[in-house]
Write a protein that holds these residues in place. Structure first.
Motif, PDB file in Angstrom:
ATOM      1  N   SER A   1       0.839  -1.201   0.000  1.00  0.00           N
ATOM      2  CA  SER A   1       0.000   0.000   0.000  1.00  0.00           C
ATOM      3  C   SER A   1       0.873   1.250   0.000  1.00  0.00           C
ATOM      4  N   PRO A   2       0.329   2.359  -0.502  1.00  0.00           N
ATOM      5  CA  PRO A   2       1.082   3.616  -0.459  1.00  0.00           C
ATOM      6  C   PRO A   2       1.421   3.967   0.990  1.00  0.00           C
ATOM      7  N   PHE A   3       2.537   4.666   1.158  1.00  0.00           N
ATOM      8  CA  PHE A   3       3.000   5.074   2.483  1.00  0.00           C
ATOM      9  C   PHE A   3       3.266   6.577   2.429  1.00  0.00           C
ATOM     10  N   PRO A   4       2.204   7.390   2.448  1.00  0.00           N
ATOM     11  CA  PRO A   4       2.352   8.835   2.277  1.00  0.00           C
ATOM     12  C   PRO A   4       3.107   9.528   3.406  1.00  0.00           C
ATOM     13  N   GLN A   5       3.222   8.904   4.587  1.00  0.00           N
ATOM     14  CA  GLN A   5       3.918   9.524   5.711  1.00  0.00           C
ATOM     15  C   GLN A   5       5.438   9.423   5.584  1.00  0.00           C
ATOM     16  N   ALA A   6       5.938   8.610   4.662  1.00  0.00           N
ATOM     17  CA  ALA A   6       7.388   8.469   4.476  1.00  0.00           C
ATOM     18  C   ALA A   6       7.962   9.758   3.895  1.00  0.00           C
ATOM     19  N   ARG A   7       9.212  10.078   4.262  1.00  0.00           N
ATOM     20  CA  ARG A   7       9.860  11.292   3.743  1.00  0.00           C
ATOM     21  C   ARG A   7      10.092  11.215   2.237  1.00  0.00           C
ATOM     22  N   LYS A   8      10.489  10.040   1.750  1.00  0.00           N
ATOM     23  CA  LYS A   8      10.662   9.804   0.321  1.00  0.00           C
ATOM     24  C   LYS A   8       9.546   8.855  -0.119  1.00  0.00           C
ATOM     25  N   PRO A   9       9.102   8.947  -1.379  1.00  0.00           N
ATOM     26  CA  PRO A   9       8.011   8.065  -1.827  1.00  0.00           C
ATOM     27  C   PRO A   9       8.334   6.595  -1.554  1.00  0.00           C
ATOM     28  N   ALA A  10       7.370   5.906  -0.933  1.00  0.00           N
ATOM     29  CA  ALA A  10       7.586   4.513  -0.534  1.00  0.00           C
ATOM     30  C   ALA A  10       6.259   3.771  -0.478  1.00  0.00           C
ATOM     31  N   PHE A  11       6.374   2.448  -0.428  1.00  0.00           N
ATOM     32  CA  PHE A  11       5.235   1.577  -0.181  1.00  0.00           C
ATOM     33  C   PHE A  11       5.459   0.857   1.139  1.00  0.00           C
ATOM     34  N   LYS A  12       4.368   0.576   1.810  1.00  0.00           N
ATOM     35  CA  LYS A  12       4.392  -0.277   3.000  1.00  0.00           C
ATOM     36  C   LYS A  12       4.084  -1.687   2.514  1.00  0.00           C
ATOM     37  N   LEU A  13       4.959  -2.630   2.849  1.00  0.00           N
ATOM     38  CA  LEU A  13       4.809  -4.013   2.400  1.00  0.00           C
ATOM     39  C   LEU A  13       4.591  -4.943   3.580  1.00  0.00           C
ATOM     40  N   LEU A  14       3.798  -5.973   3.364  1.00  0.00           N
ATOM     41  CA  LEU A  14       3.680  -7.083   4.302  1.00  0.00           C
ATOM     42  C   LEU A  14       4.177  -8.301   3.536  1.00  0.00           C
ATOM     43  N   ILE A  15       5.246  -8.922   4.064  1.00  0.00           N
ATOM     44  CA  ILE A  15       5.930  -9.997   3.345  1.00  0.00           C
ATOM     45  C   ILE A  15       5.862 -11.281   4.165  1.00  0.00           C
ATOM     46  N   ASP A  16       5.476 -12.373   3.499  1.00  0.00           N
ATOM     47  CA  ASP A  16       5.395 -13.691   4.137  1.00  0.00           C
ATOM     48  C   ASP A  16       6.723 -14.408   3.972  1.00  0.00           C
ATOM     49  N   PHE A  17       7.429 -14.612   5.085  1.00  0.00           N
ATOM     50  CA  PHE A  17       8.711 -15.305   5.068  1.00  0.00           C
ATOM     51  C   PHE A  17       8.589 -16.743   5.583  1.00  0.00           C
ATOM     52  N   GLY A  18       7.417 -17.332   5.491  1.00  0.00           N
ATOM     53  CA  GLY A  18       7.225 -18.729   5.864  1.00  0.00           C
ATOM     54  C   GLY A  18       6.989 -18.922   7.346  1.00  0.00           C
ATOM     55  N   ALA A  19       6.779 -20.180   7.715  1.00  0.00           N
ATOM     56  CA  ALA A  19       6.373 -20.529   9.086  1.00  0.00           C
ATOM     57  C   ALA A  19       7.404 -20.135  10.142  1.00  0.00           C
TER      58      ALA A  19
ATOM     59  N   VAL B   1       8.919   3.971  -8.278  1.00  0.00           N
ATOM     60  CA  VAL B   1       9.141   4.334  -9.683  1.00  0.00           C
ATOM     61  C   VAL B   1       8.777   3.180 -10.620  1.00  0.00           C
ATOM     62  N   HIS B   2       9.230   1.979 -10.296  1.00  0.00           N
ATOM     63  CA  HIS B   2       9.049   0.838 -11.197  1.00  0.00           C
ATOM     64  C   HIS B   2       7.872  -0.061 -10.845  1.00  0.00           C
ATOM     65  N   TYR B   3       7.229   0.161  -9.709  1.00  0.00           N
ATOM     66  CA  TYR B   3       6.197  -0.757  -9.238  1.00  0.00           C
ATOM     67  C   TYR B   3       4.960   0.002  -8.774  1.00  0.00           C
ATOM     68  N   THR B   4       3.826  -0.694  -8.806  1.00  0.00           N
ATOM     69  CA  THR B   4       2.587  -0.218  -8.195  1.00  0.00           C
ATOM     70  C   THR B   4       2.246  -1.210  -7.084  1.00  0.00           C
ATOM     71  N   PRO B   5       1.432  -0.810  -6.126  1.00  0.00           N
ATOM     72  CA  PRO B   5       1.049  -1.789  -5.095  1.00  0.00           C
ATOM     73  C   PRO B   5       0.445  -3.059  -5.693  1.00  0.00           C
ATOM     74  N   GLU B   6      -0.389  -2.896  -6.731  1.00  0.00           N
ATOM     75  CA  GLU B   6      -1.045  -4.051  -7.342  1.00  0.00           C
ATOM     76  C   GLU B   6      -0.031  -4.994  -8.003  1.00  0.00           C
ATOM     77  N   SER B   7       1.020  -4.443  -8.600  1.00  0.00           N
ATOM     78  CA  SER B   7       2.008  -5.281  -9.286  1.00  0.00           C
ATOM     79  C   SER B   7       2.914  -6.030  -8.311  1.00  0.00           C
ATOM     80  N   LEU B   8       2.907  -5.632  -7.048  1.00  0.00           N
ATOM     81  CA  LEU B   8       3.792  -6.251  -6.055  1.00  0.00           C
ATOM     82  C   LEU B   8       3.189  -7.484  -5.391  1.00  0.00           C
ATOM     83  N   ILE B   9       1.865  -7.566  -5.347  1.00  0.00           N
ATOM     84  CA  ILE B   9       1.205  -8.684  -4.666  1.00  0.00           C
ATOM     85  C   ILE B   9       1.593  -9.995  -5.350  1.00  0.00           C
ATOM     86  N   GLY B  10       2.074 -10.952  -4.558  1.00  0.00           N
ATOM     87  CA  GLY B  10       2.472 -12.252  -5.074  1.00  0.00           C
ATOM     88  C   GLY B  10       3.912 -12.321  -5.565  1.00  0.00           C
TER      89      GLY B  10
END
Length: 113
Positions: free
Chosen positions: A24-42, A55-64
């Motif tokens: 998801s977008p992270f508007p509170q960051a000083r530089k443009p960023a996304f907030k990610l939730l990443i599954d690193f396994g059990a 620059v190169h990604y959208t939130p939708e393109s990052l899922i999966g």
């Protein structure tokens, strides 16, 4: 080039593969960023990360998408987000970040060898 290190020093950096399950977008960051939730396994579980990859990604393109992350750095508070993982990437010619990833699927949580 950085100073040489020993293999034992390299082994201390715990780089794992994980799958982005939320972005998801992270508007509170000083530089443009996304907030990610990443599954690193059990063993490691779900971890949050703030990543300057707008620059190169959208939130939708990052899922999966599988990414590499350092999971043994101490958490870092970035505005209201507690970033628990350093998501890895490389700068392109313009300085924008391109994610580091595997070229084939790998089980979440596998360690970089």
């Amino acid at each position: 080039m950085a100073d040489e290190i020993t293999y034992a020093e390299f082994e201390r950096v715990d780089i794992r593969v994980g799958t982005i399950v939320e972005a998801s977008p992270f508007p509170q960051a000083r530089k443009p960023a996304f907030k990610l939730l990443i599954d690193f396994g059990a063993e490691i579980g779900l971890k949050t990360s703030s990543a300057q990859i707008t620059v190169h990604y959208t939130p939708e393109s990052l899922i999966g998408r599988q990414v590499l992350g350092v999971v043994n750095f101490p958490p870092r508070q970035i505005g209201p987000v507690r970033s628990q993982v350093l998501t890895l990437g490389f700068e392109d010619e313009a300085g924008a970040i391109v994610l580091a990833a595997t070229d084939k699927p790998v089980a979440n949580g596998k360690k970089l060898m």
